[in-house]
Design an enzyme around this catalytic site. Structure first.
Site, PDB file in Angstrom:
ATOM      1  N   ARG A 143       0.868  -1.173   0.000  1.00  0.00           N
ATOM      2  CA  ARG A 143       0.000   0.000   0.000  1.00  0.00           C
ATOM      3  C   ARG A 143       0.912   1.231   0.000  1.00  0.00           C
ATOM      4  O   ARG A 143       2.126   1.106   0.220  1.00  0.00           O
ATOM      5  CB  ARG A 143      -0.927  -0.010   1.223  1.00  0.00           C
ATOM      6  N   GLU A 182      -2.728   7.603   6.667  1.00  0.00           N
ATOM      7  CA  GLU A 182      -1.307   7.664   7.027  1.00  0.00           C
ATOM      8  C   GLU A 182      -0.427   8.057   5.834  1.00  0.00           C
ATOM      9  O   GLU A 182       0.437   7.290   5.404  1.00  0.00           O
ATOM     10  CB  GLU A 182      -0.871   6.335   7.642  1.00  0.00           C
ATOM     11  N   CYS A 196       7.669  14.309  -9.812  1.00  0.00           N
ATOM     12  CA  CYS A 196       8.031  15.100  -8.635  1.00  0.00           C
ATOM     13  C   CYS A 196       9.138  16.101  -8.983  1.00  0.00           C
ATOM     14  O   CYS A 196       9.155  17.210  -8.471  1.00  0.00           O
ATOM     15  CB  CYS A 196       8.466  14.190  -7.489  1.00  0.00           C
ATOM     16  N   GLU A 352      -6.955   5.579  15.417  1.00  0.00           N
ATOM     17  CA  GLU A 352      -6.652   4.164  15.667  1.00  0.00           C
ATOM     18  C   GLU A 352      -5.931   4.069  17.008  1.00  0.00           C
ATOM     19  O   GLU A 352      -4.870   4.665  17.185  1.00  0.00           O
ATOM     20  CB  GLU A 352      -5.731   3.590  14.572  1.00  0.00           C
ATOM     21  N   GLU A 400      -1.948  -7.731   7.448  1.00  0.00           N
ATOM     22  CA  GLU A 400      -2.152  -7.349   8.855  1.00  0.00           C
ATOM     23  C   GLU A 400      -3.008  -8.365   9.601  1.00  0.00           C
ATOM     24  O   GLU A 400      -3.747  -8.015  10.515  1.00  0.00           O
ATOM     25  CB  GLU A 400      -2.743  -5.935   8.937  1.00  0.00           C
TER      26      GLU A 400
HETATM   27 ZN   LIG Z   1       6.806  11.330  -7.514  1.00  0.00          ZN
END
Ligand SMILES: [Zn+2]
Length: 714
Positions: A143, A182, A196, A352, A400
């Site tokens: 993820r 997160e 980027c 959480e 998890e």
């Molecule tokens: Zn990037």
């Protein structure tokens, strides 16, 4: 059923205190009419209907209602089920789950699913993946492997979130949103892809306007790096030598900005489509890759995730860290709560909260009896208006599957089941007054992302990290028990009696001016070593150190010294007279101008030179702690200085007992929390009433192992 009127009716006071778009505290009143009508607190679980057979949804909702919870957070990783192929959406399953939960008076916080893109997306658009610090692409399969700048990923993330928002804008039971999950918490928290790079160049163009300005700010004449076109500017990747420090710091700022602007695309949409719902996101308290002040600036409240067990596991890995005078688990957890509250100066939500053994490949220890209750009270004591336990049931598959919840794999009650249920019941009984009262802080610790990132770029000593210095200073001053805010450098300093700034490496003129005004007006400012060594462009200042605050501190730094084998002694005098200390990995050697000397180095070639100084400036005091003090000395020094500034605990407490004070309406409450696995006695300085039993308490009381007492002071 929750409607707009329920939200807004009769909750003016809660709205004023929470300062939120919609009063989260009102949820408890509207969602659990039987016994929660008076509690201004969200007590929920993180729930995964997407991972649970539908035949169990009704039973889950019924059990949750019986358990006493007010809300769930759901769906934040369910993109593949919501959009099985591009542009084909299916929210019917989620709607059925929401309807069942709502039927049982459980409010729903929906998570947008952008943290886990489905396989069709990465096969169709392989360019969305993040590139790590070695210049290598991450791979789908986990993820958070995507680039926050990539336009395709942003378009598709916004598309699924928008469709979700339109579907649930008017659905009864849905009360708010968590954007993503997160952000930056992956193995590679920065992306170094070509998108980027282009985004960074655009950001620099907007920041500096002219290349001349940028070349000057970074000092690009060094190593022949003068840029004649913004398109020439590289990423701080492996290059046969370290990158320009100014470029590297700006890249950290850009990556923080990229994540915040990614989040704000979804926020803008949610404000438009779901104006009645609150919106937040969940970060992890001590994760420092995003400037959290920016991240939460436009959100309704701060929410973050809290797993104290990981601190314990981490400490076990680094056994040397256990030799400290402050309790590291208590300190790290308390500090992340204080960061969470201070970011907006308002109540926060734990999105959480650990409820059992937690982790992926390895997991933290099973919380001991009493710890789950203690951690919940600790959050509330520091100003939480909500605690969501992670998670309701425990997955039997996936990465998890060992992240244990309130129900075991076989759906039997977990070891923490009864304790959490009892805690929820107790918190509902605490009463509105105490839960709405204010956490008041007399002291502040400055947490500066620029200094943090600049030290990561150039640690100067292999053992030096900004986070470890901040944690040590927070831990050293926290036994004052009078409330600590953890603030960013631009924050207002006037509310505090003492402000401490560990490792204040990067300091702008504007920040120096804030400190100057604070001390001149009577405040006490305490700075650690490397004070003001760099300006905001990460250039070393050309004036003698401590640069822009030399007049305030009344000293000049004669030399700054990384220490390896040599450990100079530190001899205290005057207001700090006490047992000798030792200097660790760094020594700023100070030469007083107008300041008095409070400690000297007592061995090494700098023997007799000043290690700590205090200067009177205006009506206040400015103290320079030039030595990296041993933990015991640092605790004694900071607590002595805090006491001189009028910041002192109302009672003497043994180590491992944490106390917070809340006040409001002319009343005061104290939360006493025993972080030790054995009972401890506490001598109350003032009599009070136990809020849970109604009994009068005075003199000596005993706190059981991991025990908690909430007292209203008489
Ligand atoms: Zn990037």
């Amino acid at each position: 059923m929750i409607n707009r009127r329920d939200f807004l009716g009769g909750t003016v006071a809660a709205l004023a205190v929470a300062g939120s778009r919609h009063p989260v505290w009102a949820l408890a009143r509207t969602t659990a009419p039987n016994d929660a009508s008076m509690i201004p607190l969200l007590l929920g679980v993180d729930y995964y209907p997407d991972q649970t057979p539908e035949s169990l949804w009704e039973e889950d909702a019924r059990m949750m209602a019986d358990f006493g919870i007010t809300n769930v957070r759901i769906a934040e990783f369910a993109w593949a089920l919501m959009e099985p192929s591009e542009g084909k959406f299916d929210f019917a399953w989620l709607k059925r789950s929401v309807d069942i939960l709502n039927k049982h008076n459980i409010a729903i916080i929906l998570g947008t699913p952008s943290a886990s893109p489905p396989p069709w997306l990465t096969v169709t658009y392989p360019e969305v993946v993040e590139v790590d610090a070695q210049g290598l692409p991450l791979h789908p399969g986990g993820r958070r492997f995507t680039c926050p700048t990539n336009k395709t990923y942003r378009r598709l993330s916004l598309a699924v979130a928008s469709q979700m928002a339109r579907t649930f804008a008017e659905t009864p039971g849905v009360v708010g949103w968590q954007i993503d999950n997160e952000l930056t918490l992956s193995g590679s928290p920065r992306c170094y892809c070509n998108f980027c790079r282009a985004g960074f160049q655009d950001w620099l163009r907007a920041k500096y306007g002219k290349l001349d300005t940028l070349n000057q700010a970074w000092g690009t004449v060094f190593w022949s790096q003068t840029y004649t076109d913004f398109a020439q500017i590289p990423l701080p990747l492996s290059s046969g030598g370290d990158p320009n420090p100014g470029l590297a710091l700006d890249y950290d700022r850009y990556q923080s900005y990229a994540n915040v602007s990614f989040l704000e695309e979804q926020l803008t949409m949610l404000r438009k489509v779901c104006p009645r719902h609150f919106v937040t996101t969940n970060n992890v308290g001590l994760v420092d890759y995003i400037n959290q002040r920016d991240l939460y600036a436009k959100l309704d409240f701060v929410a973050f995730d809290n797993y104290p067990g990981f601190f314990k596991m981490h400490l076990h890995q680094q056994a040397k860290s256990e030799n400290v005078t402050w309790d590291p688990v208590l300190t790290s957890t308390a500090m992340s709560h204080d960061i969470g509250r201070s970011l907006q100066g308002r109540p926060f939500v734990i999105m959480e909260e650990q409820s059992g053994k937690a982790g992926q490949r390895m997991f933290s220890p099973q919380p001991e009896k009493g710890q789950l209750r203690l951690w919940t009270y600790q959050a509330v004591a520091h100003g939480a208006m909500g605690v969501n336990y992670f998670r309701w049931d425990t997955a039997t598959f996936g990465a998890e599957e060992y992240w244990h919840g309130i129900l075991n794999h076989d759906r039997s009650p977990s070891p923490g089941f009864d304790e959490i249920k009892q805690t929820i019941k107790e918190l509902k009984a605490l009463g509105r007054e105490v839960l709405e009262s204010q956490y008041v802080a007399d002291a502040a610790v400055i947490f500066d992302y620029d200094s943090d990132w600049a030290v990561q770029i150039q640690p100067q000593h292999y053992q030096l990290t900004y986070m470890s210095q901040v944690t040590a200073w927070y831990g050293a001053i926290s036994p004052s028990h009078t409330g600590i805010d953890v603030i960013v450098p631009g924050a207002e300093l006037a509310p505090y009696k003492i402000v401490v700034a560990p490792l204040p490496y990067v300091l702008s003129e504007a920040q120096a001016q804030k400190i100057r005004e604070f001390v001149r007006a009577g405040g006490t400012f305490v700075a650690g070593f490397r004070l003001g060594a760099k300006n905001e462009f990460s250039q070393i200042v050309r004036t003698p150190l401590p640069g822009p605050v030399r007049d305030i501190m009344g000293v000049t730094v004669e030399d700054y010294v990384p220490l390896y084998w040599e450990k100079p002694g530190v001899k205290f005098s005057g207001a700090l007279a006490g047992p000798d200390g030792q200097c660790g990995i760094w020594a700023d050697v100070l030469k007083p101008e107008t300041a008095e000397v409070l400690a000297t180095y007592s061995s090494s070639e700098h023997s007799g030179k000043a290690a700590i100084t205090r200067n009177s400036f205006g009506k206040g005091k400015a103290i320079y702690v030039g030595a990296d003090l041993d933990p015991a000395s640092l605790s004694r020094v900071l607590q002595t200085l805090a006491a001189s500034a009028g910041v002192q605990s109302m009672m003497e407490l043994p180590r491992g007992i944490e106390m917070t004070v809340r006040q409001g309406g002319g009343k005061r409450w104290i939360f006493l929390m025993n972080q030790k696995p054995e009972p401890q006695a506490v001598k109350l300085a003032k009599p009070g009433t136990d809020l849970l039993t109604g009994q009068a308490r005075s003199g000596e009381i005993e706190l059981s192992a991991y025990g908690v007492q909430v007292l209203r002071l008489s």
